[in-house]
Design a protein around this motif. Structure first.
Motif, short mmCIF file in Angstrom:
data_model
loop_
_atom_site.label_atom_id
_atom_site.label_comp_id
_atom_site.label_asym_id
_atom_site.label_seq_id
_atom_site.Cartn_x
_atom_site.Cartn_y
_atom_site.Cartn_z
N PRO A 134 19.87 8.80 -26.50
CA PRO A 134 18.82 9.22 -25.57
C PRO A 134 19.28 10.31 -24.60
N ASN A 135 18.31 11.05 -24.11
CA ASN A 135 18.52 12.03 -23.04
C ASN A 135 17.88 11.44 -21.78
N ASN A 136 18.71 11.05 -20.82
CA ASN A 136 18.22 10.43 -19.59
C ASN A 136 18.30 11.41 -18.43
N PRO A 173 0.81 -1.22 0.00
CA PRO A 173 0.00 0.00 0.00
C PRO A 173 0.85 1.28 0.00
N ASN A 174 2.06 1.20 0.54
CA ASN A 174 2.91 2.40 0.61
C ASN A 174 4.08 2.36 -0.37
N LEU A 175 4.12 1.37 -1.28
CA LEU A 175 5.21 1.24 -2.24
C LEU A 175 4.65 0.85 -3.60
N SER A 176 4.91 1.68 -4.61
CA SER A 176 4.36 1.40 -5.94
C SER A 176 5.35 1.79 -7.03
N ILE A 177 5.17 1.18 -8.21
CA ILE A 177 5.97 1.49 -9.39
C ILE A 177 5.01 1.80 -10.53
N GLN A 178 5.26 2.90 -11.22
CA GLN A 178 4.45 3.28 -12.37
C GLN A 178 5.38 3.54 -13.56
N TYR A 179 4.93 3.09 -14.74
CA TYR A 179 5.73 3.30 -15.95
C TYR A 179 4.83 3.80 -17.07
N TYR A 180 5.37 4.73 -17.84
CA TYR A 180 4.68 5.26 -19.03
C TYR A 180 5.69 5.35 -20.16
N GLY A 181 5.34 4.86 -21.35
CA GLY A 181 6.22 4.96 -22.50
C GLY A 181 5.42 5.15 -23.77
N GLN A 182 5.95 6.00 -24.68
CA GLN A 182 5.24 6.23 -25.94
C GLN A 182 6.21 6.53 -27.08
N PRO A 183 6.35 5.63 -28.04
CA PRO A 183 7.01 5.98 -29.29
C PRO A 183 6.02 6.70 -30.20
N PHE A 212 8.83 16.55 -43.95
CA PHE A 212 9.46 16.27 -42.65
C PHE A 212 9.26 14.81 -42.25
N ASP A 213 10.20 14.35 -41.44
CA ASP A 213 10.10 13.09 -40.71
C ASP A 213 10.35 13.43 -39.25
N PHE A 214 9.50 12.97 -38.35
CA PHE A 214 9.67 13.27 -36.94
C PHE A 214 9.48 11.99 -36.13
N VAL A 215 10.46 11.70 -35.29
CA VAL A 215 10.37 10.52 -34.43
C VAL A 215 10.66 10.94 -33.00
N GLN A 216 9.97 10.31 -32.07
CA GLN A 216 10.16 10.66 -30.67
C GLN A 216 9.77 9.48 -29.78
N PHE A 217 10.55 9.30 -28.74
CA PHE A 217 10.20 8.30 -27.72
C PHE A 217 10.33 8.96 -26.36
N VAL A 252 12.68 8.88 -9.87
CA VAL A 252 12.13 9.05 -11.21
C VAL A 252 13.23 8.87 -12.26
N TRP A 253 12.90 8.12 -13.30
CA TRP A 253 13.80 7.99 -14.45
C TRP A 253 13.01 8.37 -15.70
N THR A 254 13.48 9.40 -16.41
CA THR A 254 12.85 9.86 -17.64
C THR A 254 13.83 9.72 -18.79
N GLN A 255 13.34 9.18 -19.90
CA GLN A 255 14.17 9.05 -21.10
C GLN A 255 13.45 9.66 -22.29
N ALA A 256 14.19 10.40 -23.13
CA ALA A 256 13.61 11.02 -24.32
C ALA A 256 14.56 10.83 -25.48
#
Length: 269
Positions: free
Chosen positions: A255-257, A132-142, A203-208, A227-231
């Motif tokens: 990547p930019n971490n 209840p007091n410990l959680s992990i969340q992840y979000y990713g989108q190419p 144009f061509d545009f790619v992003q993750f 928190v770990w963010t990657q772009a």
């Protein structure tokens, strides 16, 4: 009774005056447009949920068209664990897409073009409550998008009642592509001298983008976030403009971490 949802709707706009279409120029009159959408959603109480959404758009004179499809799958095998995946794809054409503003002795000239654009993305989410007091969340989108322009035209009377009076479509003798400099040269009077030029807007545009958050409430009211963010972002034009080629090159981008640590402490009397 079974909590399944099905719905849809339609919208008709007879015309639209857009003050932003020419980026500070006169208001551009858009023809009428028809939009329709439909969706299906399964029983959200089940471990596996599915949603399907479709949007259809068509404009008069075939000036614009768009088809958008989105799927959403969510699976929750346990009360404390769930993940979802949502792929989407949009294919569109717009005959009146803004390209450039050219300064000339007679005043600014506004250039439009027909854009053929394909965009796809996949959104993934994971929620894992270890305690209840410990959680992990992840979000990713190419996210992948490509646009190719043709049918360039110059705005003549932006708000004319007749659709064809609003612009002048350049002929092959009036416009040419300088591949060496990636420029379009315009010779309006066809005297062999370039009157003005503008950049090739293809144009061509790619992003993750991804985010992972570990949240630990180590005492009531006091929380630690890791928190770990990657772009990864790229916009280099490719010889092969296919979505498949773009996706293959996405993870070749450096990547930019970013790593963040946030701690809050609640003082209790």
């Amino acid at each position: 009774k079974n909590f399944i949802s099905i719905g849809g709707g339609v919208t008709w706009n007879p015309f639209k005056l857009d003050n932003d279409a020419l980026r500070g120029g006169p208001a551009l009159r858009y023809p009428g447009n028809f939009d329709g959408f439909a969706y299906f959603s399964s029983d959200f109480r089940k471990k596996l949920n599915v949603e399907l959404f479709y949007n259809y758009s068509r404009g008069e004179y075939d000036f614009a068209r768009s088809d958008y499809v989105n799927l959403w799958f969510r699976y929750q095998p346990l009360n404390y664990l769930s993940f979802s995946v949502s792929p989407g794809f949009n294919l569109g054409n717009n005959m009146l897409q803004y390209v450039a503003q050219i300064e000339s002795p007679g005043g600014p000239q506004y250039i439009l073009g027909r854009i053929h654009q394909a965009t796809t993305n996949v959104t993934a989410r994971l929620n894992f409550s270890i305690k209840p007091n410990l959680s992990i969340q992840y979000y990713g989108q190419p996210f992948l998008s490509k646009g190719e322009y043709k049918g360039f035209k110059k705005v003549t009377i932006a708000d004319a009642q007749d659709y064809n009076d609003r612009f002048h479509l350049f002929t092959e003798s009036e416009i040419s592509l300088d591949e060496a400099n990636n420029l379009y040269n315009v010779d309006e009077n066809t005297d062999g001298v370039t009157d003005y030029s503008f950049d090739n807007p293809d144009f061509d545009f790619v992003q993750f983008r991804s985010n992972m958050v570990v949240r630990w409430e180590y005492k009531p009211g006091s929380t630690l976030f890791l928190v770990w963010t990657q772009a990864r972002t790229g916009d280099a034009l490719l010889q092969d403009h296919s979505i498949g080629n773009l996706s293959e090159n996405l993870f070749n981008i450096y990547p930019n971490n970013v790593f963040l640590l946030k701690i809050s402490y609640r003082f209790i009397k």
